[in-house]
Design an enzyme around this catalytic site. Structure first.
Site, short mmCIF file in Angstrom:
data_model
loop_
_atom_site.label_atom_id
_atom_site.label_comp_id
_atom_site.label_asym_id
_atom_site.label_seq_id
_atom_site.Cartn_x
_atom_site.Cartn_y
_atom_site.Cartn_z
N SER A 188 0.85 -1.19 0.00
CA SER A 188 0.00 0.00 0.00
C SER A 188 0.89 1.25 0.00
CB SER A 188 -0.95 -0.05 1.20
OG SER A 188 -1.97 0.90 1.05
N ASP A 400 -8.45 -5.93 -4.96
CA ASP A 400 -8.07 -4.78 -4.12
C ASP A 400 -9.18 -3.74 -4.15
OD1 ASP A 400 -6.87 -2.43 -2.99
OD2 ASP A 400 -4.90 -3.30 -3.39
N HIS A 440 -7.04 -5.90 -0.49
CA HIS A 440 -5.95 -4.93 -0.30
C HIS A 440 -4.89 -5.47 0.67
CE1 HIS A 440 -3.89 -1.18 -0.49
NE2 HIS A 440 -4.01 -0.97 0.80
#
Ligand SMILES: *[C@@H]1O[C@H](CO)[C@@H](O)[C@H](O)[C@H]1NC(C)=O
Ligand SMILES: *[C@@H]1O[C@H](CO)[C@@H](O)[C@H](O)[C@H]1NC(C)=O
Ligand SMILES: *[C@@H]1O[C@H](CO)[C@@H](O)[C@H](O)[C@H]1NC(C)=O
Ligand SMILES: *[C@@H]1O[C@H](CO)[C@@H](O)[C@H](O)[C@H]1NC(C)=O
Ligand SMILES: *[C@@H]1O[C@H](CO)[C@@H](O)[C@H](O)[C@H]1NC(C)=O
Length: 526
Positions: A188, A400, A440
């Site tokens: 991320s 995601d 994610h």
């Protein structure tokens, strides 16, 4: 960390380490006094035995981590390092007793501000001398950036790089043998930080594992801001309830799941999926709980379209289809996305009262023009990193819900074009693995267990673990052909239902036509 505990049962470790334990503990206890690094002030150095449930009393409550269980014996060192006369990072080093001669830096997430203790523990548990910094501020809010350019500069690139410079010095001081290779692990914002290092500090690491990168950063935050104007608040005619998003997801699966040859609830190649949800249009006036109004159909199509600037250039690609159920509560919930709101308030406009519900694409253009400290992280000439012999392994979940995996594909193609390379040449130093069934950074409906963190670990074998795959690539010259993911029954540590080998982009996974879908050999990369 279940597998590590199996490898080193507590009893064995206890006996083996009894004699040396004093040595290691004494080394740790005296270490604070030895540290003499410019701009650095030691807060403490303390020995933490494996098995400790560590209380993180100083951690900002918004980080949501009051405790961290420590899986192996470590020396924990905390420092403040000044990065300018008005900014500093808090840096922690977790130095394991069972050291493998490898240095590793972890990254951060979102707009924080939070040392990722679970990653420190994960990497230290594999024998890395591990560091992690707080990215120049504490907590998850963007408020510390407000009129504080030095704090913003830490966030853009300086925190990680400073942590690496200081962390390497500490490692050499602590271990007589120093370190041999250096690694990075992040997802991320941590993925963006990994690529920032690759782009700007090509000598910092031998191997970088950068997942679901938040690069194209200014445009990413604009993209996250643009969902609210599409959905509107709950109750408006453009809004879909989470139940309706479930319906949309099922319809997208109906149209796309079989394109890889197998209807198993997992879309292997989202590039092939261009759903048309007009099929869900309600037949009568009364809108039901299993059909959409035309306004709602437009909402879904808007979300599955790229974000364009006023002159028609693409700022950010579409949300990849298949993530609807996860994204519904995070992005389509009828509230402006908090990180985007904070970015505009405290960075773009310096206006704490800026109203996120009024966002338009003009705001996106302002954010992109600003691009402070080149936080975009979008430079595509990786020649210096390649020349330095660096390797980067990147992965991105195809479910995601926060950062579209299409953006990682866009960057991959930018690098190909900028460096004038073929995929087979890029493979020498940059390998990209889209991970079907991964949300994610972890979680998801499929085989997301790739060892990018404790939450997705299914063993230390390089075939099953992206961090160990990187170690093997750097140290033995064996690059990963595929990344094998585990589908857990109920999260990491629970029984593995099946494995699936994820293909290296631009190849994609196809079901061979025979065999159980859950058999990893019933699939091939084409
Ligand atoms: C650590 O201690 C806290 C507080 O007692 C507790 O809530 C948490 O579950 C513990 N964690 C572990 C892994 O034992
Ligand atoms: C962040 O918190 C640490 C304690 O964990 C503290 O020492 C440090 O001063 C704080 N940093 C900032 C920038 O407030
Ligand atoms: C603080 O400012 C002084 C004078 O400009 C400079 O020499 C010093 O390096 C600065 N400190 C940091 C941490 O940047
Ligand atoms: C179109 O808009 C983008 C984003 O504002 C800008 O970067 C680009 O230079 C513009 N292109 C042209 C041809 O004006
Ligand atoms: C496929 O394998 C799973 C176990 O992984 C089993 O439960 C299922 O019955 C198998 N399906 C077929 C059609 O053999």
């Amino acid at each position: 960390m279940a597998s590590l505990r199996l490898l080193f049962p507590a009893v064995t470790l206890g006996f083996a380490s009894l004699a040396q334990s004093d040595q290691f503990q004494i080394r740790c206890a005296s270490f604070a006094d030895e540290i003499d690094i410019p701009h650095a002030t030691v807060n403490f150095a303390s020995y933490i035995p494996g098995g400790t449930n560590l209380s993180l009393v100083d951690n900002d409550p918004s980080c949501g981590a009051a405790y961290q269980s420590v899986s192996s014996d470590i020396c924990r060192i905390a420092l403040a390092v000044a990065t300018s006369n008005s900014s500093q990072i808090t840096l922690e080093a977790w130095f394991p007793r069972d050291y493998t001669g490898r240095f590793l830096s972890t990254g951060n997430g979102g707009l924080s501000g939070c040392i990722q203790y679970y990653d420190l523990d994960y990497a230290a548990g594999f024998g890395f001398a591990t560091v992690g910094a707080n990215n120049g501020h504490n907590g998850t809010s963007g408020l510390p950036f407000y009129k504080q350019p030095e704090v913003l500069e830490d966030f853009a690139y300086r925190s990680v790089h400073t942590g690496v410079v200081v962390g390497k010095q500490l490692t050499k001081m602590f271990y007589e043998e120093g370190f041999d290779k250096s690694y990075y692990l992040g997802c991320s914002t941590g993925g963006r930080q990994g690529f920032k290092e690759v782009q700007q500090f090509p000598h910092d690491f031998d191997g970088v594992v950068a997942g679901a990168p938040a690069f194209n950063f200014a445009n990413l935050l604009s993209w996250s801001a643009h969902f609210y104007p599409i959905t509107g608040p709950p109750g408006s005619e453009t809004y879909l309830s989470t139940e309706l998003w479930d319906v949309v997801h099922k319809e997208i699966l109906r149209q796309c799941d079989g394109l890889d040859g197998a209807e198993d609830g997992i879309i292997e190649d989202t590039d092939q999926c261009h759903p048309d949800v007009a099929t869900l249009l309600c037949q009568s006036e009364a809108s039901g709980d299993s059909c959409l109004t035309s306004a709602q159909v437009d909402t879904v199509h808007g979300i599955l379209s790229p974000l364009l600037s006023t002159n028609g250039t693409r700022l950010y690609p579409r949300m990849q289809p298949g993530s609807e159920v996860y994204a519904a509560s995070a992005m389509y919930n009828g509230v402006p996305f908090a990180y985007s709101r904070d970015w505009y308030r405290y960075v773009v406009y310096n206006d704490p009262t800026w109203d996120a519900t009024k966002w338009t694409v003009k705001d996106a253009e302002a954010a992109l023009r600003q691009n402070p400290y080149n936080i975009q992280t979008w430079d595509a000439d990786l020649t210096p990193f390649r020349r330095a012999g660096g390797k980067v392994l990147t992965y991105h979940g195809l479910q995601d819900q926060l950062i579209s995996s299409d953006n990682s594909k866009l960057y991959y193609h930018r690098v190909l074009e900028t460096m004038d390379l073929q995929p087979s040449e890029l493979d020498d130093f940059y390998r990209f693995f889209p991970i079907s069934g991964m949300a994610h950074c972890s979680g998801g409906d499929g085989a997301y267990g790739i060892g990018n963190g404790a939450e997705s670990e299914s063993g230390a074998d390089p075939e099953d673990n992206v961090l160990m795959a990187m170690v093997r690539w750097v140290e033995e010259g064996i690059p990963p052909e595929t990344v094998r993911g585990a589908k857990f029954a109920d999260g990491a540590g629970s029984p593995v239902e099946y494995y699936r080998k994820h293909c290296r982009y631009p190849r994609r996974n196809m079901y061979k036509g025979t065999g159980n879908y859950t058999d990893e050999n019933a699939w091939e990369c084409v």
